[in-house]
Motif scaffolding. Sequence first.
Motif, PDB file in Angstrom:
ATOM      1  N   LYS A  61       0.824  -1.206   0.000  1.00  0.00           N
ATOM      2  CA  LYS A  61       0.000   0.000   0.000  1.00  0.00           C
ATOM      3  C   LYS A  61       0.861   1.260   0.000  1.00  0.00           C
ATOM      4  O   LYS A  61       1.840   1.361   0.732  1.00  0.00           O
ATOM      5  CB  LYS A  61      -0.918   0.006   1.234  1.00  0.00           C
ATOM      6  CG  LYS A  61      -2.036  -1.033   1.171  1.00  0.00           C
ATOM      7  CD  LYS A  61      -2.943  -0.915   2.382  1.00  0.00           C
ATOM      8  CE  LYS A  61      -4.074  -1.935   2.307  1.00  0.00           C
ATOM      9  NZ  LYS A  61      -4.959  -1.838   3.501  1.00  0.00           N
ATOM     10  N   ARG A  62       0.471   2.215  -0.843  1.00  0.00           N
ATOM     11  CA  ARG A  62       1.211   3.469  -0.980  1.00  0.00           C
ATOM     12  C   ARG A  62       0.280   4.661  -0.818  1.00  0.00           C
ATOM     13  O   ARG A  62      -0.945   4.535  -0.945  1.00  0.00           O
ATOM     14  CB  ARG A  62       1.899   3.534  -2.351  1.00  0.00           C
ATOM     15  CG  ARG A  62       2.883   2.398  -2.616  1.00  0.00           C
ATOM     16  CD  ARG A  62       3.351   2.402  -4.058  1.00  0.00           C
ATOM     17  NE  ARG A  62       4.230   1.277  -4.356  1.00  0.00           N
ATOM     18  CZ  ARG A  62       5.556   1.358  -4.373  1.00  0.00           C
ATOM     19  NH1 ARG A  62       6.152   2.519  -4.111  1.00  0.00           N
ATOM     20  NH2 ARG A  62       6.288   0.305  -4.665  1.00  0.00           N
ATOM     21  N   ASP A  63       0.874   5.814  -0.565  1.00  0.00           N
ATOM     22  CA  ASP A  63       0.073   7.036  -0.455  1.00  0.00           C
ATOM     23  C   ASP A  63      -0.157   7.627  -1.843  1.00  0.00           C
ATOM     24  O   ASP A  63       0.268   7.049  -2.861  1.00  0.00           O
ATOM     25  CB  ASP A  63       0.739   8.049   0.480  1.00  0.00           C
ATOM     26  CG  ASP A  63       2.132   8.459   0.005  1.00  0.00           C
ATOM     27  OD1 ASP A  63       2.420   8.336  -1.203  1.00  0.00           O
ATOM     28  OD2 ASP A  63       2.935   8.910   0.841  1.00  0.00           O
TER      29      ASP A  63
ATOM     30  N   LYS B 111       1.250   9.925  -3.318  1.00  0.00           N
ATOM     31  CA  LYS B 111       2.488  10.286  -4.001  1.00  0.00           C
ATOM     32  C   LYS B 111       3.286   9.057  -4.460  1.00  0.00           C
ATOM     33  O   LYS B 111       4.358   9.188  -5.041  1.00  0.00           O
ATOM     34  CB  LYS B 111       3.362  11.145  -3.091  1.00  0.00           C
ATOM     35  CG  LYS B 111       2.741  12.502  -2.745  1.00  0.00           C
ATOM     36  CD  LYS B 111       3.679  13.311  -1.874  1.00  0.00           C
ATOM     37  CE  LYS B 111       3.071  14.673  -1.535  1.00  0.00           C
ATOM     38  NZ  LYS B 111       3.981  15.485  -0.677  1.00  0.00           N
ATOM     39  N   GLY B 112       2.752   7.890  -4.163  1.00  0.00           N
ATOM     40  CA  GLY B 112       3.421   6.665  -4.579  1.00  0.00           C
ATOM     41  C   GLY B 112       4.420   6.128  -3.584  1.00  0.00           C
ATOM     42  O   GLY B 112       5.123   5.152  -3.875  1.00  0.00           O
ATOM     43  N   ASN B 113       4.495   6.749  -2.407  1.00  0.00           N
ATOM     44  CA  ASN B 113       5.417   6.281  -1.368  1.00  0.00           C
ATOM     45  C   ASN B 113       4.755   5.216  -0.508  1.00  0.00           C
ATOM     46  O   ASN B 113       3.537   5.272  -0.271  1.00  0.00           O
ATOM     47  CB  ASN B 113       5.855   7.449  -0.481  1.00  0.00           C
ATOM     48  CG  ASN B 113       6.581   8.526  -1.265  1.00  0.00           C
ATOM     49  OD1 ASN B 113       7.451   8.227  -2.080  1.00  0.00           O
ATOM     50  ND2 ASN B 113       6.219   9.784  -1.027  1.00  0.00           N
ATOM     51  N   PHE B 114       5.547   4.253  -0.035  1.00  0.00           N
ATOM     52  CA  PHE B 114       5.003   3.218   0.829  1.00  0.00           C
ATOM     53  C   PHE B 114       4.429   3.848   2.100  1.00  0.00           C
ATOM     54  O   PHE B 114       5.011   4.780   2.659  1.00  0.00           O
ATOM     55  CB  PHE B 114       6.073   2.200   1.231  1.00  0.00           C
ATOM     56  CG  PHE B 114       6.381   1.187   0.166  1.00  0.00           C
ATOM     57  CD1 PHE B 114       5.397   0.324  -0.291  1.00  0.00           C
ATOM     58  CD2 PHE B 114       7.655   1.096  -0.381  1.00  0.00           C
ATOM     59  CE1 PHE B 114       5.678  -0.622  -1.267  1.00  0.00           C
ATOM     60  CE2 PHE B 114       7.948   0.162  -1.354  1.00  0.00           C
ATOM     61  CZ  PHE B 114       6.951  -0.696  -1.808  1.00  0.00           C
ATOM     62  N   LEU B 115       3.293   3.322   2.551  1.00  0.00           N
ATOM     63  CA  LEU B 115       2.725   3.760   3.819  1.00  0.00           C
ATOM     64  C   LEU B 115       3.611   3.240   4.955  1.00  0.00           C
ATOM     65  O   LEU B 115       4.410   2.318   4.756  1.00  0.00           O
ATOM     66  CB  LEU B 115       1.298   3.218   3.971  1.00  0.00           C
ATOM     67  CG  LEU B 115       0.249   3.777   3.011  1.00  0.00           C
ATOM     68  CD1 LEU B 115      -1.083   3.057   3.223  1.00  0.00           C
ATOM     69  CD2 LEU B 115       0.077   5.271   3.189  1.00  0.00           C
ATOM     70  N   PRO B 116       3.484   3.797   6.163  1.00  0.00           N
ATOM     71  CA  PRO B 116       4.276   3.294   7.302  1.00  0.00           C
ATOM     72  C   PRO B 116       4.058   1.795   7.504  1.00  0.00           C
ATOM     73  O   PRO B 116       2.997   1.259   7.169  1.00  0.00           O
ATOM     74  CB  PRO B 116       3.724   4.106   8.481  1.00  0.00           C
ATOM     75  CG  PRO B 116       3.218   5.361   7.865  1.00  0.00           C
ATOM     76  CD  PRO B 116       2.668   4.951   6.529  1.00  0.00           C
ATOM     77  N   ASP B 117       5.070   1.124   8.037  1.00  0.00           N
ATOM     78  CA  ASP B 117       4.994  -0.329   8.247  1.00  0.00           C
ATOM     79  C   ASP B 117       3.737  -0.736   9.000  1.00  0.00           C
ATOM     80  O   ASP B 117       3.105  -1.755   8.683  1.00  0.00           O
ATOM     81  CB  ASP B 117       6.224  -0.811   9.026  1.00  0.00           C
ATOM     82  CG  ASP B 117       7.487  -0.749   8.184  1.00  0.00           C
ATOM     83  OD1 ASP B 117       7.399  -0.344   7.006  1.00  0.00           O
ATOM     84  OD2 ASP B 117       8.557  -1.103   8.706  1.00  0.00           O
TER      85      ASP B 117
END
Length: 210
Positions: free
Chosen positions: A67-69, A71-77
């Motif tokens: 899962k990403r936000d 902006k395409g960044n991974f969400l927190p662990d």
Amino acid sequence: MFYKKFGKRFLDLLLSTLAIVILSPVLLVVAILVRIKLGSPVLFHQERPGRNEKIFTLCKFRTMTDKRDEKGNFLPDADRLTKFGKLLRATSLDELPELFNIWKGDMSIIGPRPLLVSYLPWYTEEERLRHTVRPGLTGLAQVSGRNFLDWDSRLSKDVEYVKKLSFAMDIKVLVKTVTVVFSRDEVAEDTSVSEGNLAEIRKKRQEAQV
């Protein structure tokens, strides 16, 4: 001395081979469930330092989604770790593919857990002794508190293991590991402890001393 040089590796090869054969149905079922519940790839690969700080690729079952936000960044662990992933970690089933690392010779059944490559510059000379042996699937630190130990205590346990390495020590750690796993006591991730990231902690300590 004989055990450290020859006997330990022989037992690692023998026991990892037997474990892979006996647990192959479990490995298959877990792999299928991971594929269904978490998607592909089924395995998580990450570079870790082994004996003499030689880098190898650690292999585990994945426990988090992709899962990403926006902006395409991974969400927190914490947001990507599912109930199924937590179950895999709590039962240590996510660690089973490391049996192949042991069989290949990258790891041992018992030894200091392989930590992040980014931690290498932050060990003391004494703590670097942890890399004079193969890293383990489980170790003295893992059965002495896991994430309930701070980093200094945990690394001290790794050094203690290296200095006292023997067949009797390995049997003691192995028996305690089985007890911990089946009681589901003190189960936690192997890459972080209650204090946080080792590199960040050591950097702040260094800056405070300047």
